[in-house]
Design a protein around this motif. Structure first.
Motif, short mmCIF file in Angstrom:
data_model
loop_
_atom_site.label_atom_id
_atom_site.label_comp_id
_atom_site.label_asym_id
_atom_site.label_seq_id
_atom_site.Cartn_x
_atom_site.Cartn_y
_atom_site.Cartn_z
N VAL B 61 0.74 -1.16 0.06
CA VAL B 61 0.02 0.02 -0.11
C VAL B 61 0.86 1.25 -0.02
O VAL B 61 0.67 2.21 -0.69
CB VAL B 61 -0.86 -0.12 1.13
N ASN B 62 1.89 1.39 1.01
CA ASN B 62 2.73 2.41 0.81
C ASN B 62 3.50 2.64 -0.50
O ASN B 62 4.00 3.69 -0.94
CB ASN B 62 3.93 2.03 1.87
N ALA B 63 3.65 1.48 -1.32
CA ALA B 63 4.35 1.73 -2.62
C ALA B 63 3.58 1.84 -3.78
O ALA B 63 3.60 1.88 -4.88
CB ALA B 63 5.11 0.48 -2.90
N SER B 64 2.19 2.33 -3.39
CA SER B 64 0.86 2.36 -4.26
C SER B 64 0.54 1.38 -5.14
O SER B 64 0.00 1.44 -6.24
CB SER B 64 1.28 3.74 -5.04
N ILE B 65 0.95 0.22 -4.82
CA ILE B 65 0.76 -1.06 -5.87
C ILE B 65 -0.47 -1.54 -5.29
O ILE B 65 -1.34 -2.23 -6.11
CB ILE B 65 1.78 -2.28 -5.38
N LEU B 66 -1.16 -1.56 -4.13
CA LEU B 66 -2.39 -2.00 -3.57
C LEU B 66 -3.12 -0.68 -3.18
O LEU B 66 -2.48 0.16 -2.66
CB LEU B 66 -2.31 -2.96 -2.56
N ARG B 80 -3.81 -1.91 -7.38
CA ARG B 80 -3.95 -0.51 -7.86
C ARG B 80 -3.21 0.01 -9.20
O ARG B 80 -3.44 0.95 -9.79
CB ARG B 80 -3.33 0.43 -6.90
N THR B 81 -2.47 -0.90 -9.45
CA THR B 81 -1.50 -0.70 -10.55
C THR B 81 -1.50 -1.84 -11.45
O THR B 81 -0.25 -2.73 -11.24
CB THR B 81 0.00 -0.33 -10.11
N PRO B 82 -2.26 -2.14 -12.58
CA PRO B 82 -2.24 -3.31 -13.09
C PRO B 82 -1.12 -3.71 -14.04
O PRO B 82 -0.80 -4.92 -14.11
CB PRO B 82 -3.64 -3.24 -14.07
N CYS B 83 -0.44 -2.57 -14.21
CA CYS B 83 0.66 -2.92 -14.90
C CYS B 83 1.83 -3.68 -14.35
O CYS B 83 2.54 -4.39 -15.31
CB CYS B 83 1.36 -1.61 -15.65
N ILE B 84 1.56 -3.70 -13.22
CA ILE B 84 2.40 -4.55 -12.39
C ILE B 84 2.54 -5.93 -12.86
O ILE B 84 3.60 -6.71 -12.92
CB ILE B 84 2.13 -4.64 -10.97
N LEU B 85 1.40 -6.30 -13.30
CA LEU B 85 1.19 -7.59 -13.98
C LEU B 85 2.17 -8.06 -15.34
O LEU B 85 2.63 -9.11 -15.48
CB LEU B 85 -0.35 -8.00 -14.04
N ASP B 86 2.27 -6.80 -16.00
CA ASP B 86 3.15 -7.03 -17.18
C ASP B 86 4.68 -7.16 -16.76
O ASP B 86 5.27 -8.07 -17.60
CB ASP B 86 3.19 -5.59 -17.78
N PHE B 87 4.81 -6.67 -15.74
CA PHE B 87 6.26 -6.95 -15.04
C PHE B 87 6.44 -8.56 -14.83
O PHE B 87 7.54 -8.96 -15.47
CB PHE B 87 6.61 -6.36 -13.67
N PHE B 88 5.61 -9.45 -14.60
CA PHE B 88 5.76 -10.64 -14.37
C PHE B 88 5.91 -11.32 -15.70
O PHE B 88 6.39 -12.53 -15.76
CB PHE B 88 4.59 -11.19 -13.39
N ALA B 89 5.22 -10.87 -16.58
CA ALA B 89 5.27 -11.47 -18.07
C ALA B 89 6.80 -11.34 -18.31
O ALA B 89 7.38 -12.41 -18.96
CB ALA B 89 4.40 -10.78 -19.06
N CYS B 90 7.37 -10.34 -17.97
CA CYS B 90 8.78 -10.04 -18.48
C CYS B 90 9.83 -11.08 -17.59
O CYS B 90 10.67 -11.56 -18.19
CB CYS B 90 9.25 -8.63 -18.14
N VAL B 91 9.36 -10.98 -16.49
CA VAL B 91 10.13 -11.91 -15.32
C VAL B 91 10.06 -13.41 -15.88
O VAL B 91 11.14 -14.21 -15.87
CB VAL B 91 9.77 -11.66 -13.91
N THR B 92 8.97 -13.66 -16.19
CA THR B 92 8.60 -15.09 -16.70
C THR B 92 9.54 -15.39 -17.81
O THR B 92 10.36 -16.49 -17.84
CB THR B 92 7.01 -15.42 -17.22
#
Lengths: 109, 109
Positions: B61-66, B80-92
């Motif tokens: 929450v402090n990081a504005s992710i949730l 709160r930040t759906p683009c975070i999910l794109d990050f996991f695509a990259c990491v995968t």
DNA sequence: TTATTATGTGAGTATATAATCATATAGTCA
DNA sequence: TGACTATATGATTATATACTCACATAATAA
């Protein structure tokens, strides 16, 4: 409930995320986005000791974020996973959101 | 040489990356991608103590992710930040690369 | 009111990470 | 060969992070 399989995946993903999660390492990634660089130039750019930079570089090599080649005395590092840069686009979005929130808060006082 | 401005940006970006860089927090983000959940269900899903989960949630929450809303006794968290999910695509992608490398190494032995 | 449930937080401990210094390795050149 | 340069690594210390337990808060229901 979380499956063992997913748990393992999340651990691996966390390792890679950790390998990015440091200001100095982000500076290095940013510096390398325009092309490969030797340790000496990276250290000069980020303004830190070579031994320290060397350690940060090896963290990112272990995480497959960077790769390197040797050329004479120098070791030259380059980005291996360009999609890492997309991550920063997302993170910058988060920061903009934070800034907006702060403005709202400020306006409400 | 790194400007002060960039240095500040990289510090902020690192904070957000750190807020993701933990297996349990990644599990939470993955759990929330299909919709909001209360702390009790999140804790049950990830299989950890509520007090611990609560701390991880506040980090994000402090990081504005949730973000969260309160409903009676429950506190319900959502992405709160759906683009975070794109990050996991990259990491995968990075992980697949690692797996390929290991195969090559294995084949070379 | 008291009991119950969900959540958050302080304190303590264990572990992980980062930075520094000294030293080691290894390539280059005279 | 020896001197020089670039890089990496061991050891140490400082700091940050995660987890657990106990307790606090706050909403709800009997």
């Amino acid at each position: 409930m979380l499956t063992k399989k997913k748990q393992l995946l999340f651990e691996k993903q966390a390792e890679i995320a950790k390998a990015i999660a440091h200001p100095l390492r982000i500076a290095i990634v940013d510096f390398l986005k325009d092309g490969e660089q030797c340790v000496c130039d990276i250290a000069r750019y980020v303004g830190s000791e070579r031994s320290n930079v060397s350690r940060h570089l090896s963290v990112m090599v272990n995480a497959s974020i960077l790769e390197y080649r040797k050329q004479g005395l120098k070791v030259i590092y380059r980005l291996r996973t360009p999609c890492i840069l997309d991550f920063f686009a997302c993170v910058t979005g988060v920061l903009k959101q934070q800034a907006k929130d702060n403005q709202k808060l400020l306006a409400a006082l």
